[in-house]
Each structure stands twice: as C-alpha cells, then as structure tokens.
Motif scaffolding. Structure first.
Motif, PDB file in Angstrom:
ATOM      1  N   GLU A  59       0.850  -1.186   0.000  1.00  0.00           N
ATOM      2  CA  GLU A  59       0.000   0.000   0.000  1.00  0.00           C
ATOM      3  C   GLU A  59       0.887   1.237   0.000  1.00  0.00           C
ATOM      4  O   GLU A  59       1.962   1.225   0.608  1.00  0.00           O
ATOM      5  N   TYR A  60       0.396   2.290  -0.628  1.00  0.00           N
ATOM      6  CA  TYR A  60       1.161   3.531  -0.739  1.00  0.00           C
ATOM      7  C   TYR A  60       0.236   4.722  -0.564  1.00  0.00           C
ATOM      8  O   TYR A  60      -0.938   4.672  -0.922  1.00  0.00           O
ATOM      9  N   VAL A  61       0.796   5.801  -0.072  1.00  0.00           N
ATOM     10  CA  VAL A  61       0.050   7.048  -0.090  1.00  0.00           C
ATOM     11  C   VAL A  61       0.161   7.660  -1.485  1.00  0.00           C
ATOM     12  O   VAL A  61       1.087   7.346  -2.254  1.00  0.00           O
ATOM     13  N   ASP A  62      -0.770   8.527  -1.802  1.00  0.00           N
ATOM     14  CA  ASP A  62      -0.841   9.062  -3.163  1.00  0.00           C
ATOM     15  C   ASP A  62       0.430   9.813  -3.569  1.00  0.00           C
ATOM     16  O   ASP A  62       0.819   9.784  -4.745  1.00  0.00           O
ATOM     17  N   SER A  63       1.068  10.476  -2.622  1.00  0.00           N
ATOM     18  CA  SER A  63       2.230  11.304  -2.959  1.00  0.00           C
ATOM     19  C   SER A  63       3.424  10.496  -3.470  1.00  0.00           C
ATOM     20  O   SER A  63       4.320  11.057  -4.103  1.00  0.00           O
ATOM     21  N   LYS A  65       2.880   7.093  -4.782  1.00  0.00           N
ATOM     22  CA  LYS A  65       2.374   6.015  -5.632  1.00  0.00           C
ATOM     23  C   LYS A  65       2.916   6.174  -7.057  1.00  0.00           C
ATOM     24  O   LYS A  65       2.873   7.263  -7.625  1.00  0.00           O
ATOM     25  N   GLY A  66       3.423   5.075  -7.615  1.00  0.00           N
ATOM     26  CA  GLY A  66       3.981   5.115  -8.953  1.00  0.00           C
ATOM     27  C   GLY A  66       5.450   5.495  -8.998  1.00  0.00           C
ATOM     28  O   GLY A  66       6.104   5.333 -10.038  1.00  0.00           O
ATOM     29  N   ARG A  67       5.987   6.015  -7.893  1.00  0.00           N
ATOM     30  CA  ARG A  67       7.402   6.398  -7.842  1.00  0.00           C
ATOM     31  C   ARG A  67       8.197   5.524  -6.878  1.00  0.00           C
ATOM     32  O   ARG A  67       9.389   5.278  -7.109  1.00  0.00           O
TER      33      ARG A  67
END
Length: 122
Positions: A59-63, A65-67
C-alpha cells in the motif's frame, strides 16, 4: 534484541533514485507488516508505504504512488524502499516501523529504526 536498522539514504539530485533498506534482527520481519515513514523538518511523521506480512499486499500514499516500491527479501530479513523520480519535497528522515497490520499511523508501530536522511537537491 529486537532491532530495525535503516540504511541507504544520501544526497540525490531531483529525478534521481535511491534504495533504502530496513534490516531486522531479533525477529522475523516476514511475520510483520513493515512500514516506511518519513519526517521532514517541522512536519509530522507520515506513513508512505507498507508491505503486509507473509506475502501480504503493498500500500502507498498518493504522494509516492507510482514512484516508490516497497519489497521484501526474506532470506536477508530486509525490507526495501526503491525510490525513483525523486523530488525536493521527498527530503526527510526515513524510518521503518513494524506492526501486525498496515495502519500508516506512527502510534501503531511496535518497533522503529533510527532513520536515514534523504536529501533531494541540485
């Protein structure tokens, strides 16, 4: 003695990459959800990524996510945080913490490491 030790921080230019490590001793990290938190000067500690126990999901926070990518190496009893496309706002001390479930709140952690500094600057 239960211990978490972070490493891999440093100075990197914007757009660069780093890999942080969270090495465990005295307990099996695979039995726990392992979180990465970060704390910038004057700000609260925020949870940014978590990997569940025993093959659990990530799980990741939006800030981030993807990086950022969190992963485990059970043979080394280590959890990694691969960070790419780094931005100056990613500058912080990065900590790993363990608990039973992914909760993203610092009060929920059972154990903490001492942190590793990441500075993103040109």
């Amino acid at each position: 003695q239960v211990q978490l030790v972070e490493s891999g921080g440093g100075l990197v230019q914007p757009g660069g990459s780093l890999r942080l490590s969270c090495a465990g001793s005295g307990f099996d990290l695979n039995d726990y959800a392992i979180h990465w938190f970060r704390q910038a000067p004057g700000k609260e500690r925020e949870g940014i990524a978590c990997i569940g126990s025993r093959g659990g999901s990530t799980e990741y926070v939006d800030s981030v996510k993807g990086r950022f990518t969190i992963s485990r190496d059970n043979a080394k009893n280590t959890v990694y945080l691969e960070m790419a496309s780094l931005k100056p706002e990613d500058t912080a001390v990065y900590y790993c913490g363990s608990t039973i479930l992914c909760v993203f709140h610092p009060l929920g952690m059972d154990y903490w490491g001492n942190g590793t500094q990441v500075t993103v600057s040109s």
